[in-house]
Design an enzyme around this catalytic site. Structure first.
Site, mmCIF file in Angstrom:
data_model
loop_
_atom_site.group_PDB
_atom_site.id
_atom_site.type_symbol
_atom_site.label_atom_id
_atom_site.label_comp_id
_atom_site.label_asym_id
_atom_site.label_seq_id
_atom_site.Cartn_x
_atom_site.Cartn_y
_atom_site.Cartn_z
ATOM 1 N N HIS A 449 -3.866 -0.290 -3.163
ATOM 2 C CA HIS A 449 -2.630 0.488 -3.065
ATOM 3 C C HIS A 449 -1.404 -0.404 -3.256
ATOM 4 O O HIS A 449 -0.455 -0.352 -2.485
ATOM 5 C CB HIS A 449 -2.562 1.203 -1.714
ATOM 6 C CG HIS A 449 -3.699 2.149 -1.472
ATOM 7 N ND1 HIS A 449 -4.102 2.528 -0.214
ATOM 8 C CD2 HIS A 449 -4.520 2.786 -2.344
ATOM 9 C CE1 HIS A 449 -5.127 3.364 -0.317
ATOM 10 N NE2 HIS A 449 -5.404 3.530 -1.597
ATOM 11 N N GLN A 450 -1.413 -1.206 -4.293
ATOM 12 C CA GLN A 450 -0.304 -2.119 -4.534
ATOM 13 C C GLN A 450 0.963 -1.335 -4.881
ATOM 14 O O GLN A 450 0.917 -0.358 -5.635
ATOM 15 C CB GLN A 450 -0.655 -3.075 -5.662
ATOM 16 C CG GLN A 450 -1.862 -3.947 -5.336
ATOM 17 C CD GLN A 450 -2.151 -4.921 -6.443
ATOM 18 O OE1 GLN A 450 -1.450 -5.923 -6.593
ATOM 19 N NE2 GLN A 450 -3.171 -4.638 -7.233
#
Length: 513
Positions: A449-450
């Site tokens: 989930h960058q």
């Protein structure tokens, strides 16, 4: 009209870019170009929900790797990211998690714009969703492009997890969105983007139905390398296809939706970013924006693994139940983000510690880690790999939270609800604090989930304003997870769809399209 000129160029066909391109193509008078570095999505490992792990490490993955990090025993964490039509929504675990109410209130406060508030975003979700669960007209939508259904019927281990949560006085809900994410949290079966037994990616929801329209051009296997300028205005993009340089021009705007790694990379290699860093690589500075590549955030998790008494089936891609919880009732946002996997998933470094052939995993995750990282350039060329330093566990609060989360999951897994299904805990086991810290440093992995590397806001480190327009240049907008001021509570795909919809709202208001 030249065949390389469009009204809008959308770079990246992921969860946000697919929304932008698909929505803009609804207007038959608007010429839209969607450029994607990866290939088409016609592949059985994309289509079949249970095959999602088989996409990791393939050509459908950017295969990013984080730099060595002393805070996690000098490990280099793989940072998988979808490459191809649908982006992450074509290779992820298909979880539809809309974020907490106060995530959106924070976005509104950071941007100074009520269009990002929970009340406004709730209306977007109602327009986006074709929700198949129990009716909740004040919170859930029907008839929208994104097919969302509950992970039901769920496997016995998922039911046991919800029962165990109840035994620990954590409420269970009909679904993990809506009411559950307006308060302290809870546990629920997951919402998933699975339709008729197959993955229904955001590309499939928004763009695929419009393929063949004369006003929509989709280019695959084409890498956007840099932006083209006329003064301070972006007028197009340069891209590489089979080693050949192509140029495409936009009469209105270019929208970058390349994700939290490639969006700052293209910005910096085009001359937008920290002046000193650009000059170091001989890149002429178009606009000094020190926040480009900064504020890198990601959810981090730590596996606790339990052995089955007898082998159990795997359903809906293997992640059917989740738990969000606030360890302190005074918290504005949940600090715990736990996902159940119906098979054992150790980190590479912990795999030798004794992993059962058959078992389940609870990923003890930090919903809002305090550590911040950055993305920088290794060089000015398109094939120069970005340097990604997430700085996982660099903030001391995150290590303390990791241990608290692991102990919480150990307690959860010991509940009577698992009796008959589970023999017992395998990892991490009964460890003292020092040993558990070592385990956590070796267990730390990404939730993929960058975000945050071109954040929305009004301070000196902000890259875009509330309309997602890049400060200091014209004709350029960003719509992807990189604009998040902070990571949302839960998986980021659904919030990325909202980001795409918000971009379209602003584009339509400006150009009356």
């Amino acid at each position: 009209m030249p065949d390389n000129t469009f009204d809008f160029i959308v770079c990246g066909a992921g969860a946000s870019g697919s929304v932008v391109a698909g929505r803009l193509a609804e207007n038959p008078g608007g010429r839209v170009l969607l450029i994607e570095a990866g290939s088409d999505d016609e592949h059985p490992d994309i289509e079949q929900p249970g095959h999602w792990p088989l996409n990791l490490g393939t050509e459908r993955d950017w295969n990013f790797t984080a730099a060595a990090n002393p805070h996690i025993n000098d490990r280099q964490i793989p940072l998988n990211m979808g490459r191809g039509l649908g982006g992450g929504s074509s290779i992820n675990v298909m979880l539809w998690a809309r974020g907490h109410k106060n995530d959106w209130e924070d976005f509104a406060a950071e941007s100074g714009d009520p269009a990002w508030s929970y009340a406004s975003v709730l209306k977007l979700y109602q327009r986006i969703e074709d929700y198949q669960g129990n009716a909740d007209p004040s919170r859930r939508g029907t008839g929208g492009p994104v097919h969302v259904q509950c992970a039901a019927p769920a496997q016995p281990i998922a039911h046991a997890m919800l029962d165990a949560a109840n035994a620990m006085d954590i409420p269970t809900f009909d679904n993990p969105n809506g009411l559950m994410m307006e308060g302290r949290g809870g546990a629920a079966f997951n919402d998933l983007i699975i339709k008729n037994g197959k993955r229904h990616s955001i590309y499939r929801a928004y763009v695929h139905p419009r393929r063949g329209q004369p006003n929509l051009t989709v280019l695959t296997d084409t890498l956007v390398s840099r932006l083209l300028f006329k003064g301070q205005r972006v007028v197009g993009v340069e891209a590489l296809n089979q080693g050949q340089i192509q140029r495409y021009y936009a009469d209105h705007e270019v929208i970058l939706s390349l994700g939290a790694i490639n969006t700052p990379k293209v910005l910096m290699q085009s001359g937008i970013g920290p002046e000193q860093a650009l000059r170091r690589h001989g890149i002429p500075v178009i606009q000094h924006l020190p926040g480009v590549g900064a504020n890198h955030q990601d959810h981090v998790s730590f596996a606790a693994i339990f052995a089955y008494t007898t082998p159990q089936p795997i359903g809906h891609g293997g992640s059917e139940a989740t738990l969000y919880w606030s360890s302190d009732s005074a918290l504005r946002l949940p600090d715990m983000f736990h996902c159940q996997a119906e098979f054992p998933v150790p980190s590479a470094e912990n795999a030798h510690l004794g992993v059962p052939d058959h078992g389940w995993t609870m990923f003890a995750g930090l919903a809002h880690p305090q550590s911040r990282g950055h993305v920088t350039l290794s060089g000015p060329r398109p094939d120069d790999a970005p340097i990604i330093q997430p700085n996982t566990l660099s903030h001391p609060d995150d290590l303390r939270s990791a241990l608290d989360n692991l102990r919480f999951v150990q307690e959860l897994g010991a509940q009577a609800a698992f009796k008959g299904l589970v023999k017992g805990e395998c990892l991490p086991g009964n460890l003292d604090t020092r040993a558990l810290e070592h385990y956590a440093r070796n267990a730390a992995v990404t939730y993929w989930h960058q975000c945050g590397t071109a954040k929305m806001g009004r301070d000196s480190m902000s890259v875009v304003d509330s309309r997602l327009l890049v400060y200091g240049v014209q004709g350029l907008r960003i719509a992807d997870a990189s604009i998040m001021p902070h990571v949302t509570s839960g998986n980021t795909m659904a919030p990325c769809v909202v980001i795409g919809e918000r971009a379209v709202e602003e584009i339509r208001a400006l150009y009356q399209v």
